[in-house]
Write an enzyme that holds these catalytic residues in place. Structure first.
Site, PDB file in Angstrom:
ATOM      1  N   ALA A   1       1.022   3.100   3.482  1.00  0.00           N
ATOM      2  CA  ALA A   1       1.835   2.387   4.464  1.00  0.00           C
ATOM      3  C   ALA A   1       3.480   2.071   4.046  1.00  0.00           C
ATOM      4  O   ALA A   1       4.171   2.138   5.054  1.00  0.00           O
ATOM      5  CB  ALA A   1       1.244   0.938   4.558  1.00  0.00           C
TER       6      ALA A   1
ATOM      7  N   ASP B   1       7.375   4.878  -3.470  1.00  0.00           N
ATOM      8  CA  ASP B   1       7.112   5.174  -2.011  1.00  0.00           C
ATOM      9  C   ASP B   1       8.387   5.245  -1.227  1.00  0.00           C
ATOM     10  O   ASP B   1       8.362   6.508  -0.303  1.00  0.00           O
ATOM     11  CB  ASP B   1       6.269   3.889  -1.499  1.00  0.00           C
ATOM     12  CG  ASP B   1       5.076   3.433  -2.343  1.00  0.00           C
ATOM     13  OD1 ASP B   1       4.794   4.605  -3.047  1.00  0.00           O
ATOM     14  OD2 ASP B   1       4.886   2.536  -2.716  1.00  0.00           O
TER      15      ASP B   1
ATOM     16  N   GLY C   1       0.817  -1.291   0.185  1.00  0.00           N
ATOM     17  CA  GLY C   1      -0.055   0.000  -0.060  1.00  0.00           C
ATOM     18  C   GLY C   1       0.906   1.218  -0.099  1.00  0.00           C
ATOM     19  O   GLY C   1       1.720   1.155   0.751  1.00  0.00           O
TER      20      GLY C   1
HETATM   21  O1  RIB Z   1       3.780   1.336  -4.814  1.00  0.00           O
HETATM   22  C1  RIB Z   1       3.562   0.158  -4.705  1.00  0.00           C
HETATM   23  C2  RIB Z   1       2.446  -0.306  -3.845  1.00  0.00           C
HETATM   24  O2  RIB Z   1       1.272   0.073  -4.799  1.00  0.00           O
HETATM   25  C3  RIB Z   1       2.209  -1.625  -3.477  1.00  0.00           C
HETATM   26  O3  RIB Z   1       2.713  -1.744  -2.273  1.00  0.00           O
HETATM   27  C4  RIB Z   1       0.882  -1.906  -3.959  1.00  0.00           C
HETATM   28  O4  RIB Z   1       0.140  -2.158  -2.553  1.00  0.00           O
HETATM   29  C5  RIB Z   1       0.201  -0.721  -4.365  1.00  0.00           C
HETATM   30  O5  RIB Z   1      -0.531   0.155  -3.433  1.00  0.00           O
END
Ligand code: RIB
Length: 304
Positions: A43, A254, A40
Site C-alpha cells: 500500500a 517503499d 504495509g
Molecule cells: O516498509 C514499511 C512498512 O513495513 C510499514 O508500513 C509496515 O506496515 C511494514 O509493512
C-alpha cells in the site's frame, strides 16, 4: 481497473511508538508519543506512485474489522484504485513499529493477518492487459506472487520484486522477476555474505554475483543514507545518498520502489529512474509515517 502500474501486496495498520531511548532486553522505557498510520509495503508503494501523478491499482486483502475501513478510506483519498481489494475472515494486517528519535531508525514486527490470504486470482486478465509494470513484495504469499508473475509474462509486464522482508523467497520466484529491489541487509541474506557496511561497487558486485541471476535481470540495492546501487547488464552505478534531516525512516524503501516504478514507466531508463527515486526516498524520511510521508511530484522535482 486500467492502471499501467499494479501493486500486488500488503496493507497494514501501523501502530507506531516514538521513543528517545532504545530499551535494552527486559528494560522498560518511557516513550514520547504513539500514532497510527496507514502502512504495509504494498500500500505504501501504491501511495508513492499515486502522489507522483501516475494512476495505480492496489491488489490486497483487509479484514472485516475497524482498521479495514480506515485503511480503505486512506487509499481512496490517495486516489489509488482499490476495486480489487477483498475482505477476508482474518483480521487486517498490523505492524508494530518503534522509531528511535536519535537515529530515526525503526524496528518493525508485522502480523500478516489478511495479507497471508492474498490470492493471485484477484488480479484479472483485464488488469494484466493494462499493466505495464507489476510490483510485489514478500508480506503476501510468495507462491501467489510467483503464479501472478508467470501469468503476467505473456502480457509483457515488467515485473518488479521488492524482496522485503526477505523470507520464503524461492529461486523460482526470483527467476520470474525482471528487477529485484533489495536493501543491504536483504542482499547479505540472499548472497550469504555478512553485511560489511562497505558500499563500494566492487564489494556490492561480488555479493550480487552470488545471487544467480540471468543477464537480462537487473538488481537495485538501496543503501539507506549511503544512496543506491543499480546493477544492470553487469554494469554497476553507485548513486550517492542525499543530505536531509531524518525524522522517521519507515517506508523510505517503499517510497523508493514506488517512485522508481513511476519514473521507469515514463522514461524506461533504470539509472535515471533510480536517481529520481533516490530523491523521493530522501524526502520521505523527513516526515513521520509510511504512506503519509510519500512526497508529491512537485516536491521531488524541486528537490535539489
Ligand atoms: O516498509 C514499511 C512498512 O513495513 C510499514 O508500513 C509496515 O506496515 C511494514 O509493512
Amino acid at each position: 481497473m486500467s492502471s499501467e502500474i499494479t501493486v500486488f501486496g500488503s496493507i497494514n495498520m501501523d501502530l507506531v511508538v516514538y521513543s528517545a531511548k532504545e530499551p535494552q532486553k527486559g528494560e522498560t522505557v518511557i516513550g514520547s508519543s504513539f500514532e497510527t498510520f496507514q502502512g504495509g509495503k504494498g500500500a505504501n508503494q501504491a501511495v508513492a506512485i499515486s502522489r507522483l501523478g501516475v494512476p495505480v491499482s492496489f491488489v490486497g486483502k483487509v479484514g472485516n474489522d475497524v482498521f479495514a475501513n480506515e485503511l480503505l478510506d486512506a487509499l481512496k483519498k490517495e486516489a489509488v484504485d482499490i476495486s480489487a481489494i477483498q475482505r477476508s475472515s482474518e483480521e487486517s494486517g498490523t505492524a508494530f513499529i518503534t522509531v528511535f528519535e536519535e537515529t530515526s531508525q525503526n524496528q518493525i514486527i508485522v502480523i500478516l493477518g489478511a495479507n497471508a490470504l492474498v490470492n493471485s486470482d484477484q488480479v484479472t486478465e483485464e488488469t494484466l492487459i493494462s499493466s505495464k509494470i507489476l510490483i510485489a513484495q514478500l508480506e503476501t504469499p510468495s507462491g501467489e506472487t510467483e503464479k501472478l508473475f508467470k501469468r503476467s509474462k505473456k502480457f509483457d509486464c515488467y515485473r518488479i520484486l521488492n524482496t522485503a522482508p526477505v523470507h520464503n523467497l524461492s529461486n523460482s520466484l526470483m527467476d520470474e522477476s525482471d528487477l529485484l529491489i533489495m536493501n543491504e541487509t536483504e542482499l547479505a541474506t540472499l548472497s550469504g555474505d555478512s553485511p560489511s557496511g562497505q558500499f563500494t561497487s566492487s564489494v556490492l558486485i561480488k555479493s550480487l554475483d552470488k545471487i544467480a541471476l540471468t543477464s537480462d535481470q537487473s538488481v537495485i540495492v538501496t543503501l539507506g543514507s549511503q544512496g543506491v546501487f543499480v546493477y544492470e547488464n553487469k554494469i554497476g552505478t553507485l548513486i550517492p545518498g542525499l543530505d536531509v534531516v531524518p525524522v522517521d525512516t519507515t517506508g523510505s524503501g517503499d517510497c523508493f520502489v514506488g517512485a522508481l516504478a513511476a519514473q521507469y514507466l515514463a522514461h524506461g531508463n533504470l539509472v535515471d529512474a533510480a536517481y529520481f527515486a533516490n530523491k523521493a526516498a530522501a524526502l520521505s524520511v523527513t516526515k513521520k509515517g509510511a504512506s503519509a510521508s510519500m512526497p508529491f511530484l512537485e516536491e521531488v522535482v524541486n528537490f535539489i
